[in-house]
Design a protein around this motif. Structure first.
Motif, mmCIF file in Angstrom:
data_model
loop_
_atom_site.group_PDB
_atom_site.id
_atom_site.type_symbol
_atom_site.label_atom_id
_atom_site.label_comp_id
_atom_site.label_asym_id
_atom_site.label_seq_id
_atom_site.Cartn_x
_atom_site.Cartn_y
_atom_site.Cartn_z
ATOM 1 N N ILE A 1 9.379 5.624 -12.558
ATOM 2 C CA ILE A 1 8.359 6.113 -11.620
ATOM 3 C C ILE A 1 8.695 5.731 -10.176
ATOM 4 O O ILE A 1 8.459 6.495 -9.244
ATOM 5 C CB ILE A 1 6.942 5.655 -12.018
ATOM 6 C CG1 ILE A 1 5.906 6.472 -11.237
ATOM 7 C CG2 ILE A 1 6.763 4.169 -11.828
ATOM 8 C CD1 ILE A 1 4.521 6.412 -11.806
ATOM 9 N N ASP A 2 9.314 4.557 -9.979
ATOM 10 C CA ASP A 2 9.724 4.156 -8.634
ATOM 11 C C ASP A 2 10.861 5.039 -8.126
ATOM 12 O O ASP A 2 10.923 5.367 -6.939
ATOM 13 C CB ASP A 2 10.151 2.687 -8.610
ATOM 14 C CG ASP A 2 8.985 1.745 -8.845
ATOM 15 O OD1 ASP A 2 7.826 2.152 -8.616
ATOM 16 O OD2 ASP A 2 9.239 0.596 -9.260
ATOM 17 N N PHE B 1 3.466 9.848 -9.831
ATOM 18 C CA PHE B 1 2.762 10.076 -11.083
ATOM 19 C C PHE B 1 2.158 11.478 -11.105
ATOM 20 O O PHE B 1 2.265 12.202 -12.094
ATOM 21 C CB PHE B 1 1.681 9.007 -11.290
ATOM 22 C CG PHE B 1 1.006 9.067 -12.610
ATOM 23 C CD1 PHE B 1 1.692 8.770 -13.772
ATOM 24 C CD2 PHE B 1 -0.330 9.428 -12.705
ATOM 25 C CE1 PHE B 1 1.072 8.834 -15.012
ATOM 26 C CE2 PHE B 1 -0.958 9.490 -13.938
ATOM 27 C CZ PHE B 1 -0.254 9.198 -15.090
ATOM 28 N N LYS B 2 1.538 11.882 -9.996
ATOM 29 C CA LYS B 2 0.963 13.230 -9.911
ATOM 30 C C LYS B 2 2.048 14.293 -10.051
ATOM 31 O O LYS B 2 1.859 15.301 -10.724
ATOM 32 C CB LYS B 2 0.227 13.405 -8.579
ATOM 33 C CG LYS B 2 -1.051 12.614 -8.476
ATOM 34 C CD LYS B 2 -1.658 12.794 -7.099
ATOM 35 C CE LYS B 2 -2.816 11.857 -6.863
ATOM 36 N NZ LYS B 2 -3.321 11.957 -5.485
ATOM 37 N N LEU C 1 2.337 1.675 -3.462
ATOM 38 C CA LEU C 1 1.324 2.148 -4.403
ATOM 39 C C LEU C 1 1.041 3.629 -4.188
ATOM 40 O O LEU C 1 0.963 4.396 -5.143
ATOM 41 C CB LEU C 1 0.035 1.340 -4.252
ATOM 42 C CG LEU C 1 -1.125 1.770 -5.147
ATOM 43 C CD1 LEU C 1 -0.742 1.622 -6.618
ATOM 44 C CD2 LEU C 1 -2.363 0.959 -4.830
ATOM 45 N N ALA C 2 0.929 4.044 -2.944
ATOM 46 C CA ALA C 2 0.680 5.457 -2.646
ATOM 47 C C ALA C 2 1.844 6.321 -3.122
ATOM 48 O O ALA C 2 1.632 7.396 -3.694
ATOM 49 C CB ALA C 2 0.449 5.645 -1.152
ATOM 50 N N VAL D 1 2.883 7.826 -19.996
ATOM 51 C CA VAL D 1 2.922 6.747 -19.006
ATOM 52 C C VAL D 1 4.010 5.746 -19.356
ATOM 53 O O VAL D 1 4.743 5.285 -18.484
ATOM 54 C CB VAL D 1 1.546 6.055 -18.892
ATOM 55 C CG1 VAL D 1 1.614 4.841 -17.999
ATOM 56 C CG2 VAL D 1 0.505 7.040 -18.392
ATOM 57 N N ARG E 1 3.919 5.609 -5.556
ATOM 58 C CA ARG E 1 3.907 5.606 -7.017
ATOM 59 C C ARG E 1 2.829 6.554 -7.543
ATOM 60 O O ARG E 1 3.046 7.280 -8.505
ATOM 61 C CB ARG E 1 3.661 4.192 -7.529
ATOM 62 C CG ARG E 1 3.902 4.065 -9.004
ATOM 63 C CD ARG E 1 3.724 2.663 -9.478
ATOM 64 N NE ARG E 1 4.898 1.875 -9.162
ATOM 65 C CZ ARG E 1 5.004 0.590 -9.381
ATOM 66 N NH1 ARG E 1 3.987 -0.066 -9.900
ATOM 67 N NH2 ARG E 1 6.104 -0.053 -9.096
ATOM 68 N N GLN E 2 1.666 6.586 -6.892
ATOM 69 C CA GLN E 2 0.607 7.502 -7.312
ATOM 70 C C GLN E 2 1.042 8.946 -7.129
ATOM 71 O O GLN E 2 0.791 9.793 -7.983
ATOM 72 C CB GLN E 2 -0.668 7.228 -6.520
ATOM 73 C CG GLN E 2 -1.363 5.953 -6.914
ATOM 74 C CD GLN E 2 -2.521 5.612 -5.987
ATOM 75 O OE1 GLN E 2 -2.562 6.039 -4.831
ATOM 76 N NE2 GLN E 2 -3.466 4.828 -6.489
ATOM 77 N N GLU E 3 1.715 9.227 -6.017
ATOM 78 C CA GLU E 3 2.195 10.584 -5.762
ATOM 79 C C GLU E 3 3.264 10.975 -6.788
ATOM 80 O O GLU E 3 3.292 12.108 -7.263
ATOM 81 C CB GLU E 3 2.755 10.691 -4.340
ATOM 82 C CG GLU E 3 3.007 12.099 -3.889
ATOM 83 C CD GLU E 3 1.751 12.966 -3.885
ATOM 84 O OE1 GLU E 3 1.890 14.169 -4.207
ATOM 85 O OE2 GLU E 3 0.661 12.479 -3.573
ATOM 86 N N ARG F 1 0.839 -1.212 0.000
ATOM 87 C CA ARG F 1 0.000 0.000 0.000
ATOM 88 C C ARG F 1 0.863 1.247 0.000
ATOM 89 O O ARG F 1 0.587 2.212 -0.703
ATOM 90 C CB ARG F 1 -0.935 -0.007 1.203
ATOM 91 C CG ARG F 1 -2.209 -0.786 0.993
ATOM 92 C CD ARG F 1 -3.209 -0.486 2.091
ATOM 93 N NE ARG F 1 -2.731 -0.930 3.389
ATOM 94 C CZ ARG F 1 -3.033 -2.088 3.945
ATOM 95 N NH1 ARG F 1 -3.830 -2.919 3.318
ATOM 96 N NH2 ARG F 1 -2.564 -2.420 5.122
ATOM 97 N N ALA G 1 9.326 8.311 -7.030
ATOM 98 C CA ALA G 1 8.654 8.129 -5.739
ATOM 99 C C ALA G 1 9.676 8.024 -4.620
ATOM 100 O O ALA G 1 9.503 8.623 -3.549
ATOM 101 C CB ALA G 1 7.779 6.876 -5.772
#
Length: 95
Positions: A81-82, A21-22, A14-15, A34, A17-19, A11, A85
């Motif tokens: 992306i990692d 991406f933003k 994932l959070a 992407v 990675r989402q941040e 989790r 992050a």
């Protein structure tokens, strides 16, 4: 208990990675692709991207502090992306 820790780690990943991406979307005004974010980079490319020495990248990888992807038995690559992050998380901790 290890199942819970793994899911918490997933989790958190994932959070992060989402941040990332933003952040990439904001930085490029929505122009980032992407596919580019999920490209795999070598240790040398990663060192250049993060402005670190190659030995530091390898050491962080060995200690499982830098997110990486195993390729075959010995190969290691890094997902862009990692790395974004990871860098974001470290910069927040320093503040």
């Amino acid at each position: 208990m290890s199942f819970t820790l793994k899911s918490e780690r997933e989790r958190s990943s994932l959070a992060a990675r989402q941040e990332a991406f933003k952040t990439a979307l904001r930085a490029t005004a929505g122009e980032v692709k992407v596919r580019e974010l999920f490209q795999l980079m070598t240790a040398e490319e990663t060192a250049e991207f993060l402005a670190l020495e190659l030995g530091t990248v390898r050491n962080l990888t060995y200690r499982h502090e830098l997110p990486s992807v195993k390729i075959g038995t010995r190969g290691v690559r890094y997902r862009l992306i990692d790395l974004i992050a990871w860098s974001e998380q470290r910069s927040r901790l320093a503040i």
